[in-house]
Design an enzyme around this catalytic site. Structure first.
Site, PDB file in Angstrom:
ATOM      1  N   MET A  17     101.005   6.530  46.511  1.00  0.00           N
ATOM      2  CA  MET A  17      99.987   7.626  46.095  1.00  0.00           C
ATOM      3  C   MET A  17     100.225   8.152  44.887  1.00  0.00           C
ATOM      4  SD  MET A  17      98.494   9.508  49.426  1.00  0.00           S
ATOM      5  CE  MET A  17      97.431   8.863  50.630  1.00  0.00           C
ATOM      6  N   GLY A  18      99.191   8.907  44.393  1.00  0.00           N
ATOM      7  CA  GLY A  18      99.072   9.717  43.094  1.00  0.00           C
ATOM      8  C   GLY A  18      97.573   9.653  42.398  1.00  0.00           C
ATOM      9  N   ARG A  19      96.767   8.996  43.076  1.00  0.00           N
ATOM     10  CA  ARG A  19      95.430   8.942  42.381  1.00  0.00           C
ATOM     11  C   ARG A  19      95.420   8.184  41.177  1.00  0.00           C
ATOM     12  NH1 ARG A  19      90.656  12.959  43.140  1.00  0.00           N
ATOM     13  NH2 ARG A  19      92.195  14.063  44.663  1.00  0.00           N
TER      14      ARG A  19
ATOM     15  N   VAL B  12      99.124  35.960  52.086  1.00  0.00           N
ATOM     16  CA  VAL B  12      98.737  36.762  53.092  1.00  0.00           C
ATOM     17  C   VAL B  12      99.601  38.174  53.160  1.00  0.00           C
ATOM     18  CG1 VAL B  12      98.681  37.110  55.691  1.00  0.00           C
ATOM     19  CG2 VAL B  12      97.462  35.028  54.477  1.00  0.00           C
TER      20      VAL B  12
ATOM     21  N   ARG C  36     113.632  -1.428  51.462  1.00  0.00           N
ATOM     22  CA  ARG C  36     114.842  -2.352  50.738  1.00  0.00           C
ATOM     23  C   ARG C  36     115.815  -2.996  51.616  1.00  0.00           C
ATOM     24  NH1 ARG C  36     117.294  -0.095  45.746  1.00  0.00           N
ATOM     25  NH2 ARG C  36     119.083  -1.377  45.285  1.00  0.00           N
TER      26      ARG C  36
ATOM     27  N   ARG D  38     106.166  -9.444  50.185  1.00  0.00           N
ATOM     28  CA  ARG D  38     105.489  -8.536  51.268  1.00  0.00           C
ATOM     29  C   ARG D  38     105.067  -7.395  50.465  1.00  0.00           C
ATOM     30  NH1 ARG D  38     106.014 -12.522  53.594  1.00  0.00           N
ATOM     31  NH2 ARG D  38     106.833 -12.890  55.746  1.00  0.00           N
TER      32      ARG D  38
ATOM     33  N   LYS E 169     120.531 -11.262  42.404  1.00  0.00           N
ATOM     34  CA  LYS E 169     119.967 -10.133  43.053  1.00  0.00           C
ATOM     35  C   LYS E 169     119.069 -10.557  44.238  1.00  0.00           C
ATOM     36  CE  LYS E 169     119.202  -6.422  39.642  1.00  0.00           C
ATOM     37  NZ  LYS E 169     118.564  -5.144  39.353  1.00  0.00           N
TER      38      LYS E 169
ATOM     39  N   GLY F 171      92.960  17.415  48.583  1.00  0.00           N
ATOM     40  CA  GLY F 171      93.931  16.905  49.685  1.00  0.00           C
ATOM     41  C   GLY F 171      95.078  17.728  50.104  1.00  0.00           C
TER      42      GLY F 171
ATOM     43  N   ASP G  38     100.174  14.870  44.021  1.00  0.00           N
ATOM     44  CA  ASP G  38     100.318  13.927  42.775  1.00  0.00           C
ATOM     45  C   ASP G  38     100.842  14.253  41.440  1.00  0.00           C
ATOM     46  OD1 ASP G  38      98.411  12.227  44.274  1.00  0.00           O
ATOM     47  OD2 ASP G  38      96.790  13.148  43.602  1.00  0.00           O
TER      48      ASP G  38
ATOM     49  N   GLN H 184     102.569   9.970  53.146  1.00  0.00           N
ATOM     50  CA  GLN H 184     103.336  11.009  52.044  1.00  0.00           C
ATOM     51  C   GLN H 184     102.726  12.264  51.815  1.00  0.00           C
ATOM     52  OE1 GLN H 184     103.312   7.808  48.503  1.00  0.00           O
ATOM     53  NE2 GLN H 184     101.879   7.029  49.742  1.00  0.00           N
TER      54      GLN H 184
ATOM     55  N   ASP I   5      93.167  20.057  40.450  1.00  0.00           N
ATOM     56  CA  ASP I   5      92.208  20.248  39.235  1.00  0.00           C
ATOM     57  C   ASP I   5      90.598  20.486  39.697  1.00  0.00           C
ATOM     58  OD1 ASP I   5      93.774  19.996  37.180  1.00  0.00           O
ATOM     59  OD2 ASP I   5      93.185  17.989  36.513  1.00  0.00           O
TER      60      ASP I   5
ATOM     61  N   ARG J  90      86.782  18.143  51.068  1.00  0.00           N
ATOM     62  CA  ARG J  90      86.117  17.932  49.970  1.00  0.00           C
ATOM     63  C   ARG J  90      84.617  18.136  50.151  1.00  0.00           C
ATOM     64  NH1 ARG J  90      90.332  15.507  47.098  1.00  0.00           N
ATOM     65  NH2 ARG J  90      91.626  14.097  48.426  1.00  0.00           N
TER      66      ARG J  90
ATOM     67  N   THR K 170      98.950  20.039  45.054  1.00  0.00           N
ATOM     68  CA  THR K 170      98.658  18.455  45.199  1.00  0.00           C
ATOM     69  C   THR K 170     100.019  17.550  45.277  1.00  0.00           C
ATOM     70  OG1 THR K 170      97.798  16.440  44.237  1.00  0.00           O
ATOM     71  CG2 THR K 170      98.157  18.324  42.631  1.00  0.00           C
TER      72      THR K 170
ATOM     73  N   ALA L 106     102.628  33.278  52.098  1.00  0.00           N
ATOM     74  CA  ALA L 106     103.058  34.421  51.105  1.00  0.00           C
ATOM     75  C   ALA L 106     101.937  35.198  50.479  1.00  0.00           C
ATOM     76  CB  ALA L 106     103.664  33.736  49.748  1.00  0.00           C
TER      77      ALA L 106
ATOM     78  N   ASP M 225      99.726  15.980  39.188  1.00  0.00           N
ATOM     79  CA  ASP M 225      98.797  15.609  38.060  1.00  0.00           C
ATOM     80  C   ASP M 225      98.045  17.091  37.452  1.00  0.00           C
ATOM     81  OD1 ASP M 225      97.087  16.024  40.051  1.00  0.00           O
ATOM     82  OD2 ASP M 225      96.023  14.193  39.775  1.00  0.00           O
TER      83      ASP M 225
HETATM   84  P1  ADP Z   1      91.677  18.275  43.985  1.00  0.00           P
HETATM   85  O1  ADP Z   1      91.222  19.766  44.041  1.00  0.00           O
HETATM   86  O2  ADP Z   1      92.855  17.962  44.797  1.00  0.00           O
HETATM   87  O3  ADP Z   1      91.494  17.862  42.444  1.00  0.00           O
HETATM   88  P2  ADP Z   1      89.058  17.306  44.417  1.00  0.00           P
HETATM   89  O4  ADP Z   1      88.650  16.755  43.128  1.00  0.00           O
HETATM   90  O5  ADP Z   1      88.537  16.401  45.573  1.00  0.00           O
HETATM   91  O6  ADP Z   1      90.441  17.553  44.663  1.00  0.00           O
HETATM   92  O7  ADP Z   1      88.205  18.673  44.535  1.00  0.00           O
HETATM   93  C1  ADP Z   1      88.071  19.347  45.768  1.00  0.00           C
HETATM   94  C2  ADP Z   1      86.754  20.125  46.008  1.00  0.00           C
HETATM   95  O8  ADP Z   1      86.611  21.050  44.942  1.00  0.00           O
HETATM   96  C3  ADP Z   1      85.851  19.270  45.700  1.00  0.00           C
HETATM   97  O9  ADP Z   1      85.336  18.588  47.009  1.00  0.00           O
HETATM   98  C4  ADP Z   1      84.707  20.324  45.452  1.00  0.00           C
HETATM   99  O10 ADP Z   1      84.231  21.013  46.612  1.00  0.00           O
HETATM  100  C5  ADP Z   1      85.346  21.155  44.484  1.00  0.00           C
HETATM  101  N1  ADP Z   1      85.188  20.860  42.974  1.00  0.00           N
HETATM  102  C6  ADP Z   1      85.508  19.913  42.615  1.00  0.00           C
HETATM  103  N2  ADP Z   1      85.080  19.542  41.301  1.00  0.00           N
HETATM  104  C7  ADP Z   1      84.202  20.645  41.118  1.00  0.00           C
HETATM  105  C8  ADP Z   1      83.367  21.267  40.180  1.00  0.00           C
HETATM  106  N3  ADP Z   1      83.215  20.481  39.065  1.00  0.00           N
HETATM  107  N4  ADP Z   1      82.602  22.357  40.346  1.00  0.00           N
HETATM  108  C9  ADP Z   1      82.718  23.005  41.460  1.00  0.00           C
HETATM  109  N5  ADP Z   1      83.615  22.556  42.591  1.00  0.00           N
HETATM  110  C10 ADP Z   1      84.270  21.543  42.329  1.00  0.00           C
HETATM  111  O1  F6P Z   2      95.328  13.918  45.951  1.00  0.00           O
HETATM  112  C1  F6P Z   2      96.044  13.770  46.671  1.00  0.00           C
HETATM  113  C2  F6P Z   2      95.757  12.109  47.223  1.00  0.00           C
HETATM  114  O2  F6P Z   2      96.675  11.826  48.472  1.00  0.00           O
HETATM  115  C3  F6P Z   2      95.845  11.212  46.395  1.00  0.00           C
HETATM  116  O3  F6P Z   2      97.056  10.616  46.006  1.00  0.00           O
HETATM  117  C4  F6P Z   2      94.890  10.237  46.692  1.00  0.00           C
HETATM  118  O4  F6P Z   2      94.343   9.278  45.835  1.00  0.00           O
HETATM  119  C5  F6P Z   2      93.869  10.942  47.395  1.00  0.00           C
HETATM  120  O5  F6P Z   2      94.302  12.365  47.609  1.00  0.00           O
HETATM  121  C6  F6P Z   2      93.474  10.511  48.850  1.00  0.00           C
HETATM  122  O6  F6P Z   2      92.220  11.282  49.221  1.00  0.00           O
HETATM  123  P1  F6P Z   2      91.593  11.233  50.814  1.00  0.00           P
HETATM  124  O7  F6P Z   2      92.254  12.155  51.465  1.00  0.00           O
HETATM  125  O8  F6P Z   2      90.281  11.608  50.366  1.00  0.00           O
HETATM  126  O9  F6P Z   2      91.610   9.753  51.093  1.00  0.00           O
END
Ligand code: ADP
Ligand code: F6P
Length: 324
Positions: A173-175, A28, A158, A248, A218, A15, A131, A256, A107, A76, A129, A26, A133
């Protein structure tokens, strides 16, 4: 400075996040000042496999630090998760003379970076990211902008929620992680904050809380719900039926992830980008940049991926107490 590294590549993956452009800029400029050439890879690992590779110089990143998104594009890519895809990616790097790579992402992107390192391409990851995370770091590029964007939007909801004496469920968001929800919940003074790490799915507790608060006078009831829990629209219907109070749901969604990065995101991303270029040019590989305990540091990717991160118990308790 450059120890055998003549050309590095840079890509953004997963994302997008505000501040990624500051990091690219930076990397580059620091690499060039270290005497190393830079090639930009478009659209993440997918662009690498498609050989979407362009030369970058100091001017190619002009006028980008204030821009949201990523100038390189992102994607991805399932193929890169396979051994064949990783081998092909490394071969393409070698074909283009790329002997080092900077990967900005989460990750998942780090696992791709690790795979490239194993294939002999020196690779460094930068945490990008919204998130927050990524376990090894207290900061990820884009989180600060995302929570500020969400906070401002929630303030607006609000206002109307108070005018109409409604209950509002706002999904952020936040996965699978609740960091955006926790920060917005506290910063927006929410009555309930639902985090995937903590929520027990007992809606009756929320319903009782809404009724109790209404009796206390409230005029609104803000519930910040994390994406990892989701189902805000159906939750709103059930809460309205149970409380008799108009409810709602608002799902903030991709707003975001966009927008001009905050000063913090520009600054931290710039330092991390420069740091990544420096250690890559000095011969490091299979490492990720992090900000931890007030310092910019780097970790082995294996070690970074094995770390755990959780919501602080104390901060969570404070968030609940402040909503009384
Ligand atoms: P993020 O990097 O934000 O966690 P993703 O989990 O979607 O997002 O990973 C981004 C991209 O990284 C994936 O679409 C894929 O190309 C690569 N990737 C993810 N997991 C692996 C893996 N286990 N081995 C190699 N490449 C990976
Ligand atoms: O990792 C960032 C994020 O926006 C998450 O908060 C969300 O779950 C995910 O990416 C959405 O991904 P996509 O752009 O593939 O819909």
């Amino acid at each position: 400075m450059a120890k055998g590294i003549k050309t590095i590549g840079i890509l953004t993956s997963g994302g997008d996040a505000p501040g990624m452009n500051a990091a690219i800029r930076a990397v580059v400029r620091k690499a060039i000042s270290n005497g190393v050439k830079v090639k930009g890879i478009k659209k993440g690992y997918q662009g690498l496999l498609n050989e979407e590779i362009v030369d970058m110089d100091a001017r190619s990143v002009s006028d980008t630090i204030q821009k949201g998104g990523t100038i390189l594009g992102t994607a991805r890519c399932m193929e890169f998760k396979t051994a064949a895809g990783q081998q092909k990616g490394a071969d393409i790097c070698k074909k283009h003379g790329i002997d080092g790579m900077v990967v900005i992402g989460g990750d998942g992107s780090y696992r791709g970076a690790q795979a490239l390192s194993r294939q002999g391409i020196n690779t460094i990851g930068i945490p990008g990211t919204i998130d927050l995370d990524i376990s090894c770091t207290d900061y990820t590029i884009g989180f600060d902008t995302a929570v500020n964007t969400a906070m401002q939007a929630i303030d607006k909801v609000r206002d109307t929620s108070s005018s109409h004496e409604r209950c509002s469920i706002i999904e952020v968001m936040g996965r699978n992680a609740g960091f955006i929800a926790l920060w917005c919940g506290v910063a927006n003074g929410a009555e309930d904050i639902l985090l995937p790490e903590k929520y027990d799915f007992n809606e009756q507790t929320i319903i009782n809380n809404i009724i109790r608060n209404r009796k206390k006078g409230k005029t609104h009831h803000l519930i910040i719900n994390a994406e990892g829990i989701g189902h805000s629209t159906s939750m709103a219907k059930r809460i309205e039926a149970a409380t008799g109070i108009e409810t709602r749901a608002t799902i903030l969604g991709y707003m975001q992830r966009g927008g001009s990065p905050t000063c913090k995101d520009r600054y931290y991303a710039s330092i991390m980008g420069a740091y990544a270029a420096d250690i890559l040019c000095a011969g490091s590989t299979n490492r990720v940049i992090a900000y931890r305990h007030g310092e910019f540091v780097d970790y082995d990717i294996e070690e970074a991926l094995a770390m755990q991160k959780s919501i602080s118990e104390y901060e969570y308790e404070v968030s609940r107490m402040l909503a009384i």
